[in-house]
Motif scaffolding. Structure first.
Motif, PDB file in Angstrom:
ATOM      1  N   ALA A 174       1.121  29.488  31.338  1.00  0.00           N
ATOM      2  CA  ALA A 174      -0.063  29.188  32.139  1.00  0.00           C
ATOM      3  C   ALA A 174      -0.367  27.712  31.960  1.00  0.00           C
ATOM      4  N   GLU A 175      -0.586  27.005  33.061  1.00  0.00           N
ATOM      5  CA  GLU A 175      -0.794  25.566  32.973  1.00  0.00           C
ATOM      6  C   GLU A 175      -1.821  25.118  34.004  1.00  0.00           C
ATOM      7  N   PRO A 176      -2.489  23.994  33.741  1.00  0.00           N
ATOM      8  CA  PRO A 176      -3.437  23.479  34.715  1.00  0.00           C
ATOM      9  C   PRO A 176      -2.706  23.075  35.995  1.00  0.00           C
ATOM     10  N   ALA A 177      -3.334  23.342  37.135  1.00  0.00           N
ATOM     11  CA  ALA A 177      -2.783  22.879  38.396  1.00  0.00           C
ATOM     12  C   ALA A 177      -2.898  21.358  38.458  1.00  0.00           C
ATOM     13  N   GLY A 178      -1.967  20.715  39.160  1.00  0.00           N
ATOM     14  CA  GLY A 178      -1.993  19.264  39.245  1.00  0.00           C
ATOM     15  C   GLY A 178      -0.722  18.663  38.691  1.00  0.00           C
ATOM     16  N   VAL A 179      -0.703  17.355  38.626  1.00  0.00           N
ATOM     17  CA  VAL A 179       0.530  16.668  38.240  1.00  0.00           C
ATOM     18  C   VAL A 179       0.415  15.929  36.909  1.00  0.00           C
ATOM     19  N   GLU A 180      -0.780  15.831  36.359  1.00  0.00           N
ATOM     20  CA  GLU A 180      -0.941  15.100  35.103  1.00  0.00           C
ATOM     21  C   GLU A 180      -0.328  15.880  33.947  1.00  0.00           C
ATOM     22  N   PRO A 181       0.362  15.205  33.015  1.00  0.00           N
ATOM     23  CA  PRO A 181       0.858  15.885  31.819  1.00  0.00           C
ATOM     24  C   PRO A 181      -0.293  16.455  30.985  1.00  0.00           C
ATOM     25  N   SER A 182      -0.016  17.531  30.293  1.00  0.00           N
ATOM     26  CA  SER A 182      -1.026  18.195  29.470  1.00  0.00           C
ATOM     27  C   SER A 182      -0.501  18.379  28.056  1.00  0.00           C
ATOM     28  N   PRO A 183      -1.397  18.395  27.060  1.00  0.00           N
ATOM     29  CA  PRO A 183      -0.966  18.807  25.730  1.00  0.00           C
ATOM     30  C   PRO A 183      -0.554  20.275  25.764  1.00  0.00           C
ATOM     31  N   ALA A 184       0.327  20.657  24.874  1.00  0.00           N
ATOM     32  CA  ALA A 184       0.907  21.998  24.910  1.00  0.00           C
ATOM     33  C   ALA A 184       0.374  22.875  23.781  1.00  0.00           C
ATOM     34  N   ALA A 185       0.350  24.183  24.040  1.00  0.00           N
ATOM     35  CA  ALA A 185      -0.089  25.146  23.029  1.00  0.00           C
ATOM     36  C   ALA A 185       0.772  26.397  23.120  1.00  0.00           C
ATOM     37  N   SER A 206       4.710  15.990  24.966  1.00  0.00           N
ATOM     38  CA  SER A 206       5.644  16.779  24.164  1.00  0.00           C
ATOM     39  C   SER A 206       5.476  16.651  22.657  1.00  0.00           C
ATOM     40  N   THR A 207       4.830  15.597  22.191  1.00  0.00           N
ATOM     41  CA  THR A 207       4.635  15.504  20.745  1.00  0.00           C
ATOM     42  C   THR A 207       3.285  16.048  20.314  1.00  0.00           C
ATOM     43  N   ARG A 208       2.521  16.608  21.251  1.00  0.00           N
ATOM     44  CA  ARG A 208       1.204  17.161  20.943  1.00  0.00           C
ATOM     45  C   ARG A 208       1.224  18.658  21.199  1.00  0.00           C
ATOM     46  N   ILE A 209       1.680  19.419  20.219  1.00  0.00           N
ATOM     47  CA  ILE A 209       1.826  20.863  20.374  1.00  0.00           C
ATOM     48  C   ILE A 209       0.942  21.577  19.361  1.00  0.00           C
ATOM     49  N   GLY A 210       0.116  22.477  19.859  1.00  0.00           N
ATOM     50  CA  GLY A 210      -0.697  23.323  18.997  1.00  0.00           C
ATOM     51  C   GLY A 210      -0.145  24.737  18.990  1.00  0.00           C
ATOM     52  N   ILE A 211      -0.586  25.523  18.016  1.00  0.00           N
ATOM     53  CA  ILE A 211      -0.158  26.922  17.951  1.00  0.00           C
ATOM     54  C   ILE A 211      -1.315  27.779  17.484  1.00  0.00           C
ATOM     55  N   THR A 212      -1.454  28.942  18.107  1.00  0.00           N
ATOM     56  CA  THR A 212      -2.374  29.959  17.642  1.00  0.00           C
ATOM     57  C   THR A 212      -1.658  31.292  17.708  1.00  0.00           C
ATOM     58  N   GLY A 213      -2.098  32.232  16.896  1.00  0.00           N
ATOM     59  CA  GLY A 213      -1.462  33.539  16.880  1.00  0.00           C
ATOM     60  C   GLY A 213      -2.362  34.538  16.183  1.00  0.00           C
ATOM     61  N   PHE A 214      -2.077  35.806  16.401  1.00  0.00           N
ATOM     62  CA  PHE A 214      -2.973  36.865  15.983  1.00  0.00           C
ATOM     63  C   PHE A 214      -2.187  37.970  15.289  1.00  0.00           C
ATOM     64  N   CYS A 215      -2.704  38.448  14.153  1.00  0.00           N
ATOM     65  CA  CYS A 215      -2.022  39.534  13.443  1.00  0.00           C
ATOM     66  C   CYS A 215      -0.620  39.028  13.061  1.00  0.00           C
ATOM     67  N   MET A 216       0.426  39.684  13.486  1.00  0.00           N
ATOM     68  CA  MET A 216       1.782  39.193  13.224  1.00  0.00           C
ATOM     69  C   MET A 216       1.928  37.752  13.687  1.00  0.00           C
ATOM     70  N   GLY A 217       1.368  37.447  14.851  1.00  0.00           N
ATOM     71  CA  GLY A 217       1.438  36.092  15.374  1.00  0.00           C
ATOM     72  C   GLY A 217       0.700  35.087  14.531  1.00  0.00           C
ATOM     73  N   GLY A 218      -0.355  35.537  13.849  1.00  0.00           N
ATOM     74  CA  GLY A 218      -1.056  34.649  12.929  1.00  0.00           C
ATOM     75  C   GLY A 218      -0.180  34.244  11.762  1.00  0.00           C
ATOM     76  N   SER A 219       0.667  35.170  11.325  1.00  0.00           N
ATOM     77  CA  SER A 219       1.604  34.847  10.245  1.00  0.00           C
ATOM     78  C   SER A 219       2.544  33.724  10.672  1.00  0.00           C
ATOM     79  N   TYR A 220       3.072  33.843  11.897  1.00  0.00           N
ATOM     80  CA  TYR A 220       3.986  32.807  12.400  1.00  0.00           C
ATOM     81  C   TYR A 220       3.259  31.498  12.699  1.00  0.00           C
ATOM     82  N   ALA A 221       2.009  31.601  13.142  1.00  0.00           N
ATOM     83  CA  ALA A 221       1.251  30.391  13.470  1.00  0.00           C
ATOM     84  C   ALA A 221       0.919  29.573  12.232  1.00  0.00           C
ATOM     85  N   LEU A 222       0.921  30.201  11.069  1.00  0.00           N
ATOM     86  CA  LEU A 222       0.713  29.460   9.830  1.00  0.00           C
ATOM     87  C   LEU A 222       2.035  29.034   9.198  1.00  0.00           C
TER      88      LEU A 222
END
Length: 239
Positions: A25-36, A114-130
């Motif tokens: 899912a990404e913002p509509a438009g042409v400007e680059p966005s930080p990634a998550a 591309s050098t600005r990447i965040g991560i979030t996760g929940f339950c099992m995904g929280g383990s990987y996000a840490l």
């Protein structure tokens, strides 16, 4: 920045062992966005995880939820027995490898900072996000929800600021480990916050589970995720 128009799509890219499916899912438009990156609960890449991915896109992030069960046929569980079987069939090193492949895919996209990447996760995904920011220097901010806490020898390599959310009545993740994480952040001089939500159980963020969802606490945690990401992902424009 909130409530941007968004575009969603299913993508597939080559993984170490098989093709990885993911929801973008990404913002509509042409400007680059930080990634998550959004990492699934043990249920799999279901509608709830897709919804969280869209929420991040509306906040201005190029968000991706990789299917960590791609190696197991892209399955999704709806009851705990099936979820436990799927999670048990995912080796930790394979999950990390597929997340690292996802990072590489993100870095190749023209629409991302591309050098600005965040991560979030929940339950099992929280383990990987840490765990991932302990293994990779590619992650600029991490927001794990009630995930396993790696040993201190991993945490000392943590490479980014962290917000860790935990429910006081969590029956899966031990409070002693959560306290150890808070102590490790201080001991290793790592920026981060560990927030214990009173009266909350494991999965309190999941608004599709009326048995455990706590709207006020989930809203507070989400605002802290957005603050963490805004402070660490939005500066600069990549390379």
């Amino acid at each position: 920045m909130a409530n941007k128009e968004i575009i969603t799509r299913e993508v597939s890219y080559a993984g170490r062992a098989c093709a990885l499916n993911a929801y973008v899912a990404e913002p509509a438009g042409v400007e680059p966005s930080p990634a998550a990156i959004v990492v699934q609960e043990w249920w799999g890449l279901n509608d709830h995880i897709r919804d969280i991915t869209r929420r991040l896109a509306r906040e201005g992030y190029f968000a991706i939820a990789p299917d960590l069960y791609s190696r197991q046929g892209h399955r999704v569980a709806t009851e705990p027995g099936g979820a436990a079987q799927l999670m048990g069939g995912l080796k930790k090193e394979d999950g990390i490898a597929d997340l690292q492949t996802t990072v590489e895919w993100l870095r190749a996209q023209k629409r991302t900072h591309s050098t600005r990447i965040g991560i979030t996760g929940f339950c099992m995904g929280g383990s990987y996000a840490l765990l991932l920011p302990c293994e990779s220097r590619e992650i600029a901010a991490a927001a794990p929800f009630y995930g396993e806490v790696p040993p201190d020898e991993k945490l000392k390599h943590l490479g980014c600021p962290v917000f860790y959310a935990y429910g006081e009545n969590d029956g899966w993740i031990q409070r002693a480990d959560v306290d150890r994480l808070a102590a490790a952040l201080k001991k290793f001089d790592k920026p981060g916050e560990v927030k214990v939500y009173a009266g909350c159980s494991h999965g309190f963020f999941n608004d599709t589970r009326t048995d455990v969802h706590r709207p006020a606490e989930a809203k507070d945690a989400w605002q802290r995720v957005l603050k963490l990401f805004a402070e660490n992902l939005n500066a600069g424009s990549g390379e």
